[in-house]
Structures are given as structure tokens and as C-alpha cells.
Write a protein that holds these residues in place. Structure first.
Motif, short mmCIF file in Angstrom:
data_model
loop_
_atom_site.label_atom_id
_atom_site.label_comp_id
_atom_site.label_asym_id
_atom_site.label_seq_id
_atom_site.Cartn_x
_atom_site.Cartn_y
_atom_site.Cartn_z
N GLU A 81 0.86 -1.19 0.00
CA GLU A 81 0.00 0.00 0.00
C GLU A 81 0.89 1.23 0.00
OE1 GLU A 81 -1.36 2.00 3.23
OE2 GLU A 81 0.77 1.90 3.68
N THR A 83 0.29 4.45 1.76
CA THR A 83 0.23 5.47 2.82
C THR A 83 1.47 5.46 3.71
OG1 THR A 83 -2.15 5.17 2.80
CG2 THR A 83 -1.24 6.41 4.65
N ARG A 113 0.21 -7.63 -3.13
CA ARG A 113 -0.36 -8.39 -2.01
C ARG A 113 -0.57 -9.82 -2.48
NH1 ARG A 113 -5.02 -4.19 0.38
NH2 ARG A 113 -3.65 -2.36 0.29
N GLU A 115 -2.58 -12.35 -2.46
CA GLU A 115 -3.96 -12.68 -2.13
C GLU A 115 -4.44 -13.80 -3.03
OE1 GLU A 115 -6.64 -9.62 -0.60
OE2 GLU A 115 -5.63 -8.26 -2.00
N TYR A 122 -6.02 -8.80 -7.37
CA TYR A 122 -4.77 -9.15 -8.03
C TYR A 122 -3.62 -9.16 -7.04
CZ TYR A 122 -7.63 -7.80 -11.98
OH TYR A 122 -8.65 -7.71 -12.89
N GLN A 127 -2.61 1.29 -7.67
CA GLN A 127 -3.41 2.24 -6.89
C GLN A 127 -3.17 3.66 -7.37
OE1 GLN A 127 -2.61 1.93 -2.66
NE2 GLN A 127 -4.18 0.36 -2.37
N GLU A 131 -2.91 11.73 -0.22
CA GLU A 131 -2.72 11.91 1.22
C GLU A 131 -2.61 13.40 1.51
OE1 GLU A 131 -2.89 9.05 2.74
OE2 GLU A 131 -2.16 7.63 1.23
N ARG A 258 -12.28 -1.28 8.00
CA ARG A 258 -11.05 -1.18 7.21
C ARG A 258 -10.00 -2.21 7.68
NH1 ARG A 258 -10.47 0.21 3.31
NH2 ARG A 258 -8.74 1.64 3.17
N TYR A 262 -3.82 1.66 11.00
CA TYR A 262 -3.45 3.04 11.34
C TYR A 262 -4.62 4.02 11.40
CZ TYR A 262 -2.83 3.01 6.16
OH TYR A 262 -2.96 2.84 4.81
N TYR A 263 -5.80 3.54 11.12
CA TYR A 263 -6.92 4.49 11.02
C TYR A 263 -7.51 4.92 12.36
CZ TYR A 263 -7.13 3.43 6.05
OH TYR A 263 -6.84 3.29 4.72
N LEU A 283 -14.40 -0.14 -4.40
CA LEU A 283 -13.55 0.45 -5.44
C LEU A 283 -12.42 1.27 -4.83
CD1 LEU A 283 -16.35 1.84 -7.79
CD2 LEU A 283 -15.14 -0.34 -7.98
N GLY A 305 -6.39 10.24 3.81
CA GLY A 305 -6.19 9.95 2.39
C GLY A 305 -7.06 8.80 1.94
P1 HAM Z 1 -6.99 -0.57 1.04
O1 HAM Z 1 -8.42 -0.58 1.41
O2 HAM Z 1 -6.16 -1.71 1.52
O3 HAM Z 1 -6.41 0.78 1.59
O4 HAM Z 1 -6.83 -0.48 -0.51
C1 HAM Z 1 -7.42 0.58 -1.23
C2 HAM Z 1 -8.02 0.10 -2.52
O5 HAM Z 1 -7.05 -0.62 -3.26
C3 HAM Z 1 -9.17 -0.88 -2.37
O6 HAM Z 1 -10.37 -0.21 -2.16
C4 HAM Z 1 -9.16 -1.57 -3.71
O7 HAM Z 1 -9.78 -0.76 -4.71
C5 HAM Z 1 -7.69 -1.60 -4.03
N1 HAM Z 1 -7.14 -2.93 -3.76
C6 HAM Z 1 -6.71 -3.44 -2.59
N2 HAM Z 1 -6.26 -4.69 -2.74
C7 HAM Z 1 -6.43 -5.00 -4.05
C8 HAM Z 1 -6.14 -6.15 -4.86
N3 HAM Z 1 -5.59 -7.24 -4.34
N4 HAM Z 1 -6.45 -6.09 -6.17
C9 HAM Z 1 -7.00 -4.99 -6.72
N5 HAM Z 1 -7.27 -3.88 -6.02
C10 HAM Z 1 -6.99 -3.88 -4.70
C11 HAM Z 1 -5.13 1.21 1.38
O8 HAM Z 1 -4.33 0.67 0.68
C12 HAM Z 1 -4.83 2.51 2.08
N6 HAM Z 1 -3.39 2.85 1.89
C13 HAM Z 1 -5.70 3.63 1.55
C14 HAM Z 1 -5.45 4.92 2.23
C15 HAM Z 1 -4.73 5.96 1.74
N7 HAM Z 1 -5.85 5.28 3.43
C16 HAM Z 1 -5.42 6.48 3.72
N8 HAM Z 1 -4.72 6.92 2.73
#
Ligand code: HAM
Length: 420
Positions: A81, A83, A113, A115, A122, A127, A131, A258, A262-263, A283, A305
Motif C-alpha cells: 500500500e 500510505t 499483495r 492474495e 490481483y 493504486q 494523502e 477497514r 493506522y486508522y 472500489l 487519504g
Molecule cells: P486498502 O483498502 O487496503 O487501503 O486499498 C485501497 C483500494 O485498493 C481498495 O479499495 C481496492 O480498490 C484496491 N485494492 C486493494 N487490494 C487490491 C487487490 N488485491 N487487487 C485490486 N485492487 C486492490 C489502502 O491501501 C490505504 N493505503 C488507503 C489509504 C490511503 N488510506 C489512507 N490513505
């Protein structure tokens, strides 16, 4: 062939990559309007950065990270990620000292990731994230959410909804944590080993366990909403008020927690409500992370963010049957007959391109008819035909493909004619 694209990843082929560019262009231009500046951080970081921030007990850290030891014996991780890396950079480069606060940043790039592969999920995904670090004004929460919503709107997506919750401050979360421990403790033996581990370390994570989802104690678990202290509730009210002012509708979901540690306070997700969309409807996800900068050794710097994945945005557009269809077409295709015409054509081609006209000619030695077919396939707006006569007379035949009209144009007047 012996080699395939790794599981959970994909090649973005040329007939699709223009759609990615389109989304990135839209997102960048919206960030520009909101005065967010791009930041680019490395694709790998020290493993500990994610353990400390995303959290030791999260699925991401426990099961999904691509971690490796480098040749200097350091543990490194492909970023799952964006952040934590951005806040690391904010602290490292002392951006808290910048005259203009909050520091408003955006980024785009691949995240990793491990997964289970599934539609919309994926192992490498891209992404686009934002922020805003340095302010705890509830108006900036609304700004960040509005920006995310506007990216979707600008792409043409309409079947989306915003889901909102407050996770409260540390005091609220600690009170909730105690309540969760008291709730699950007596029967924790009935839960999976992950949950048993989570009980003391991070009982909130039990609530998003995929194994024990159906356990009756899940449904009766104490809700964070009942533990928000006055300050946290007041903050949440202000965020909602600013969203109202911005005219943004939302759905309150007290169960939105979530998957990252960290939230605090504001947490939100944007989901697709389109029937054609698969099982995973999120999304975009985001929220506030007021203690994150301190967690990695910086000064207090409250932030908020979000990140969205471009894969899921494009899937959502498909589900709504609103995929982009206006692939950029060619301005000019040059058809030539004979060697002398080919040389002339090549010279003109360079000239057209110098003038910013998207142009192409045949490199396969094809007959005129086949060249005309190429021009059609490439949706050229104009075709230039050059034969022996044209070379001798220093002219070209210029055909406008919209009205099929053709005229003789002297070579010196060609650019001017095309720019008309
Ligand atoms: P997250 O919810 O883990 O948050 O991921 C954000 C978005 O990334 C998800 O809503 C989804 O659209 C996409 N995503 C996550 N995993 C996958 C995957 N395996 N394949 C496709 N899309 C994926 C964060 O990552 C935080 N850093 C968001 C954030 C920014 N919070 C504060 N600032």
C-alpha cells in the motif's frame, strides 16, 4: 511457450493501455485542480515500516506481503500500500516544516499483495492515492472524499455509493477494545487460531475474520459507535456537515472497520452498486490516520487519504457498460505507390509528426488496397496518397475520410491544409 504472466498479475496490452492512461490523466488533472502534488516513492521499503503501521495482526502483514532478504541481509517488502511509504517520506524529508500545510500529495503505481486470485483481486495492482498530511480540520476530510468521488464521476461512472464510519480517537478505541475482549474471551476457544491470537493483540481484527464470519458472537459484538467519546462524535458530525455542504450523499455503516491498523476517526469506502459487478464491490478505501507519523518516529502530523485501484475502476466501467470507446485515432495515414513515392512519403511523415500530427505509413511493402485497409482499421481521419505523378508534380492526394472528398494539395501547403 514455457512462460506465463505470474498468477494474480496481468499484462496491460496496447488495446487496453490507453484506457489506463485515460484514467490516470483524469485522476491527475483532478488532483491538479485540488492542488495536490505528485510524490514518487520506491516500490520496496523496510519490512518493519509496514509491520509497524499497517499492523502486525492484519491479513496484509500476516499473509500477504512479498517479503525478501536482500543481499545485505535486510528484510525488505514490496509495498502492499502507499500510505506508510508516503508518511515515511513526509517524516524523512521534514515536510512538516513546509510553509504550506497540510502537505497535499498524490501517487500512482503498483502495489503487491499475495492474495487469493479472484475477479477484481490481483497480486499486483495499481493504486491511485491521495494523502493530505498536517491538518485535522474536518473540512479536509470532506475535501479528500469529494476528490475521490469526482475521479469516478469524471470517468463516467454513476452506480457508486459512499459508505462512511467513524473509528473514533484512541480513548474511544481503547474502551471499545476492552468491551470486545470481554465479549469474546469466555468463548474464544470456539474461534480460529488467528482470532485467538488477535484477542489480546487486536480484538477489532476478529470482526473481519473470514473463517469465523458466521459465529453468533459476531453479530452481538459491541459496536464501536457506542464507544465514541464526545470529541470523536463531534468531529464526525463536522465531517458529515462538510459533506452535506459539498452535496455528497453517504451511507453510515457502523461496521465499516477497514483492514489496516493506522486508522482513526473518519473511515470510508466507495463501492460499486452496479449489478454487473462481481463479489468484491469496494472500489476505493480511505480514512484518517492521526498517529501514523508519530508511530514511525516523526512529530504529530494528522493525515487523511484514500487509494483506489485502477483495475477495479475499469471493471466497474465495464459493469456499467460505460467503458471508454473513443480510442485516440490517427490524424493521417500515408499510402504510397512505388519506391520514389515511398521516399517522398517517408519525408512527409517526419514533417507531419514534427507538427504534432499522429501519423503512420506502411512498413510491410503492401499493395495500395491493403494500405487503404490499414488506414481504415487505424481510423485515420485523413489519407494521403502519393504515386509517381504526385512525386513529379510535388503534390499529394489528400482524402478526408469523413466525407470521402479528395483533393490535390501542394506539399508545402499540406500542414496548413491539415490543421484547418
Ligand atoms: P486498502 O483498502 O487496503 O487501503 O486499498 C485501497 C483500494 O485498493 C481498495 O479499495 C481496492 O480498490 C484496491 N485494492 C486493494 N487490494 C487490491 C487487490 N488485491 N487487487 C485490486 N485492487 C486492490 C489502502 O491501501 C490505504 N493505503 C488507503 C489509504 C490511503 N488510506 C489512507 N490513505
Amino acid at each position: 511457450m514455457n512462460f506465463k504472466v505470474p498468477r494474480g498479475t496481468q499484462d496491460i496490452l496496447p488495446d487496453v493501455s490507453w484506457k489506463w492512461q485515460r484514467v490516470e490523466k483524469i485522476a491527475r488533472s483532478i488532483c491538479d485542480v485540488y492542488n495536490y502534488k505528485e510524490i514518487r516513492t520506491p516500490i520496496f521499503e523496510q519490512t518493519e515500516l509496514f509491520q509497524r503501521t499497517v499492523g502486525d495482526t492484519t491479513d496484509i502483514v500476516q499473509k500477504e506481503m512479498y517479503t525478501f532478504t536482500d543481499r545485505g541481509d535486510r528484510s525488505m517488502t514490496l509495498r502492499p500500500e502507499g500510505t506508510a511509504p508516503v508518511v515515511r517520506s513526509f517524516v524523512e524529508h521534514k515536510m512538516f516544516g513546509y510553509a504550506d500545510q497540510p502537505v497535499k500529495l498524490y501517487y500512482t503505481g503498483p502495489m503487491f499483495r499475495y492474495e487469493r486470485q479472484q475477479a477484481g483481486r490481483y497480486r499486483q495492482f495499481v493504486q491511485f492515492g491521495v494523502e493530505a498530511i498536517g491538518s485535522d480540520d474536518p473540512a479536509i476530510d470532506a475535501e479528500v472524499i469529494e476528490l475521490a468521488m469526482n475521479i469516478y464521476k469524471k470517468t463516467g461512472l454513476s452506480d457508486i455509493k459512499l459508505v462512511l464510519n467513524s473509528l473514533g480517537d484512541k480513548e474511544s478505541r481503547d474502551a471499545h477494545r476492552e468491551a470486545l475482549i470481554a465479549h469474546f474471551s469466555p468463548n474464544i476457544g470456539e474461534f480460529c487460531s488467528d482470532c485467538q491470537n488477535r484477542l489480546e493483540k487486536n480484538p477489532l481484527r476478529i470482526l473481519d475474520c473470514k473463517v469465523d464470519r458466521e459465529h453468533p458472537l459476531m453479530k452481538t459484538a459491541p459496536s464501536l459507535a457506542d464507544y465514541l467519546n464526545e470529541e470523536s462524535s463531534a468531529y464526525f458530525e463536522k465531517v458529515k456537515n462538510y459533506l452535506d455542504i459539498a452535496g455528497i450523499e453517504y451511507e453510515y455503516d457502523p461496521n465499516l472497520v477497514r483492514g489496516l491498523d493506522y486508522y482513526n476517526h473518519t473511515a470510508f469506502e466507495i463501492m460499486s452498486t452496479s449489478k454487473g459487478f462481481g463479489a468484491i464491490t469496494t472500489l476505493c478505501g480511505g480514512g484518517r490516520y492521526n498517529g501514523l507519523a508519530e508511530e514511525i518516529g516523526g512529530p504529530a502530523a494528522p493525515g487523511i487519504g484514500f487509494a483506489l485501484s485502477i483495475e477495479r475502476l475499469l471493471l466497474a466501467l465495464e459493469a456499467e457498460e460505460k467503458s471508454f470507446t473513443d480510442e485516440p485515432s490517427l490524424d493521417v495515414y500515408i499510402v504510397t505507390l512505388g519506391d520514389a513515392a515511398r521516399e517522398k512519403g517517408f519525408e512527409i511523415l517526419g514533417n507531419l509528426r514534427e507538427n504534432g500530427l499522429r501519423s503512420e505509413m506502411d512498413y510491410m511493402g503492401r499493395k495500395m488496397k491493403a494500405q487503404m485497409k490499414s488506414a481504415d482499421r487505424l481510423k485515420a481521419n485523413h489519407v494521403i496518397v502519393i504515386g509517381e505523378d504526385e512525386v513529379n508534380e510535388h503534390v499529394v492526394q489528400l482524402k478526408n475520410m469523413a466525407d470521402r472528398e479528395q483533393k490535390r494539395v501542394p506539399v508545402e501547403e499540406l500542414i496548413e491544409e491539415l490543421k484547418k
